[in-house]
Scaffold this active site. Structure first.
Site, mmCIF file in Angstrom:
data_model
loop_
_atom_site.group_PDB
_atom_site.id
_atom_site.type_symbol
_atom_site.label_atom_id
_atom_site.label_comp_id
_atom_site.label_asym_id
_atom_site.label_seq_id
_atom_site.Cartn_x
_atom_site.Cartn_y
_atom_site.Cartn_z
ATOM 1 N N GLY A 209 -4.858 25.562 33.149
ATOM 2 C CA GLY A 209 -3.828 26.137 34.025
ATOM 3 C C GLY A 209 -2.491 25.424 34.013
ATOM 4 N N THR A 210 -2.288 24.538 33.053
ATOM 5 C CA THR A 210 -0.999 23.810 33.016
ATOM 6 C C THR A 210 0.173 24.771 32.808
ATOM 7 O OG1 THR A 210 -1.401 23.338 30.686
ATOM 8 C CG2 THR A 210 -1.810 21.544 32.246
#
Ligand SMILES: Nc1ncnc2c1ncn2[C@@H]1O[C@H](COP(=O)(O)OP(=O)(O)OP(=O)(O)O)[C@@H](O)[C@H]1O
Ligand SMILES: Cc1ncc(COP(=O)(O)O)c(N)n1
Length: 267
Positions: A209-210
């Site tokens: 999810g960066t």
């Protein structure tokens, strides 16, 4: 003054990416978050176990509900899944005159599951990128959008120029996938100049999810009226803190820590 941001994206049941990452990031940066779901994914830190898209009508209706009552200072798109959903989203963005639009061209989850149908890449280029203020591809996404092979910084700059030619005003090519060296460098191109955002590369597998979190932080800052350069700088600091202060949860690629930036600022 209450700043508002809308995310149009998929749900990640594991809470690390997608709508969940976006809303957490908006909240942490002091912006009221709203959402229009494009798909539900059954997902955790080990991978994607199921993808259930919504109809383009359901996506359009959610956007309409938000726009006709609350309004949005900035809008972000993430997982859009199909050409039909992309067209529906682009039509609504046009209808409501939203110019502060951040497009994160999500294509494939870290584990390899497709989150965008292959034939939808062209729809992104044709319908959505011309409306966008910022697009934030990672290196594989920039390759898919331009057809270029990206190995060097010069390749990345060339890809940024090609994407700018599609009508998007600012291109950020992220460096998370460039495994060389001690640093991660994100490159911003505004049509005339390049700007570099550099941080220490953190050696970790917990980067689920960066990309969503980074683009959501840009969106939140734009909603507050910051410039694109300022917004990218804050987003880079936000994601750096979130990766550095890992939570270490789940059995696979864990989520980042969305409250780390605020805690760091409070210290
Ligand atoms: N190991 C790392 N250390 C520091 N920063 C990182 C690291 N990995 C990614 N980043 C930063 O995180 C942001 C997202 O980059 P990345 O290239 O990983 O995006 P992405 O592949 O779209 O993310 P994802 O698909 O996991 O949501 C960028 O600002 C990048 O520089
Ligand atoms: C619903 C949704 N949207 C986006 C991503 C990309 O994030 P990642 O590449 O870190 O898996 C994801 N996994 N799930």
């Amino acid at each position: 003054m209450v700043y508002k941001a809308l995310t149009i994206a998929g749900s990640d049941s594991g809470g690390g990416a997608g709508i969940q990452a976006d809303l957490k990031t908006f909240q942490e940066l002091g912006v009221f978050g709203m959402s229009a779901l494009t798909a539900v994914t059954a997902q955790n830190t080990l991978g994607v176990q199921g993808v259930y898209p919504l109809s383009p009508e359901a996506v359009a209706k959610q956007i309409e509900s938000v726009a006709t009552d609350l309004g949005a200072d900035a809008v972000k798109t993430g997982m859009l899944f199909s050409a039909e959903i992309i067209e529906a989203v682009a039509a609504k963005v046009k209808q409501f005159g939203w110019t502060c639009l951040v497009v994160d061209p999500v294509m494939i989850a870290k584990g390899g599951a497709p989150l965008l149908q292959e034939e939808a890449v062209n729809a992104l280029k044709t319908y959505l990128l011309p409306l966008a203020m910022v697009v934030t591809p990672n290196i594989p996404e920039a390759e898919a959008l331009t057809g270029l092979t990206i190995r060097t910084m010069e390749d990345r700059k060339e890809a940024a120029k090609r994407l700018h030619e599609l009508g998007v005003k600012h291109v950020v090519i992220k460096g998370g996938h460039d495994d060389d060296g001690e640093e991660t460098v994100d490159v911003l191109y505004d049509g005339s100049e390049f700007f570099y955002f550099t941080s220490k590369r953190i050696d970790t597998k917990h980067t689920h999810g960066t990309g969503c979190t980074f683009a959501a932080a840009i969106t939140a800052e734009l909603a507050k009226g910051k410039t694109v350069q300022e917004a990218v700088q804050t987003a880079k600091s936000f994601i750096q803190a979130a990766i550095e202060h890992t939570l270490g949860i789940g059995h696979g690629h864990g989520p980042t820590n969305h409250w780390a930036y605020r805690e760091k600022a409070a210290r």
